[in-house]
Design an enzyme around this catalytic site. Structure first.
Site, short mmCIF file in Angstrom:
data_model
loop_
_atom_site.label_atom_id
_atom_site.label_comp_id
_atom_site.label_asym_id
_atom_site.label_seq_id
_atom_site.Cartn_x
_atom_site.Cartn_y
_atom_site.Cartn_z
N ASP A 30 -6.09 1.06 1.07
CA ASP A 30 -6.28 1.45 2.46
C ASP A 30 -7.73 1.22 2.86
O ASP A 30 -8.54 0.74 2.07
CB ASP A 30 -5.84 2.90 2.68
N LYS A 39 0.83 -1.21 0.00
CA LYS A 39 0.00 0.00 0.00
C LYS A 39 0.86 1.26 0.00
O LYS A 39 0.64 2.18 -0.81
CB LYS A 39 -0.92 0.00 1.23
#
Length: 222
Positions: A162, A144
């Site tokens: 996220d 991420k």
């Protein structure tokens, strides 16, 4: 429906894409923010090489902290010329960043390795391979954070999974639930589902990312 193992027993299910639910609402929301979103992505594409370092640091600070808090901390470090000067950044993270002691160490390590990181970015032609390299070589980075950093310096087509993105993918029935953990295998599976969904609704994945984020946070940021 595809089942993916998490650990030894628990299964996480990915649903077939159903673009009939809430997609019209999504398109309406996108039409309101399309110009802002496209302009923001153009700004990412125009980020100069001398800003890469602070974008790298920003994405070290964002996990478990707010993007605005990370941005304020980075602005403080920029004023103090952290990139060029030798000091402990940890005190300047207080009140803005969780786990500031660890993240302060990560910032110092990133600074010490930045020349190597910069050369890798300049020489790499493949965004996914570069993302994997960053995961292995930047302390505090997972998939991420690596994707977030690369998006912020102009790379495209990398999912930033996220909680904002995952929550909206659940609402749209792209995935069944927010996974308790994101192993690389699950991350890549969801990324592919996200890409297919973006093709179905006719909105690029990078634009959907900012749209989803704005729907949760109330603004188009980064």
């Amino acid at each position: 429906m595809r089942n993916i193992l998490i650990g030894n027993k628990k299964r996480y299910k990915l649903h077939p894409i159903d673009v009939s639910m809430d997609t019209e609402e999504l398109r309406k929301e996108y039409s309101k923010k399309e110009e802002i979103i496209k302009n923001r992505l153009k700004e990412f594409e125009s980020v100069k090489e001398d800003e890469w370092f602070y974008e790298l640091c920003f994405c070290i600070l964002t996990p478990q902290s707010t993007a605005r808090g990370a941005d304020r901390a980075i602005k403080s470090l920029k004023k103090l010329d952290f990139k060029s000067k030798d000091f402990d950044p940890t005190p300047y993270l207080l009140g803005e960043i969780r786990f500031q002691n660890n993240k302060g160490k990560y910032l110092i390590e990133a600074k010490n390795k930045f020349n190597e990181i910069k050369e890798e970015i300049k020489n790499s032609k493949n965004s996914k391979e570069l993302r994997d390299w960053l995961v292995k070589n930047v302390k505090g980075y997972g998939l991420k954070e690596s994707g977030h950093f690369l998006r912020n310096i102009g790379h495209k087509d990398l999912a930033i999974l996220d909680r904002h993105i995952l929550k909206n993918l659940v609402k749209l029935k792209v995935i069944n639930e927010v996974p308790k953990s994101l192993t690389p295998k699950i991350y890549f599976e969801i990324e592919e589902k996200f890409k297919k969904f973006s093709n179905e609704v006719g909105i690029k994945m990078d634009e959907l990312d900012l749209l989803f984020w704005s729907m949760e946070a109330g603004e188009v940021f980064k």
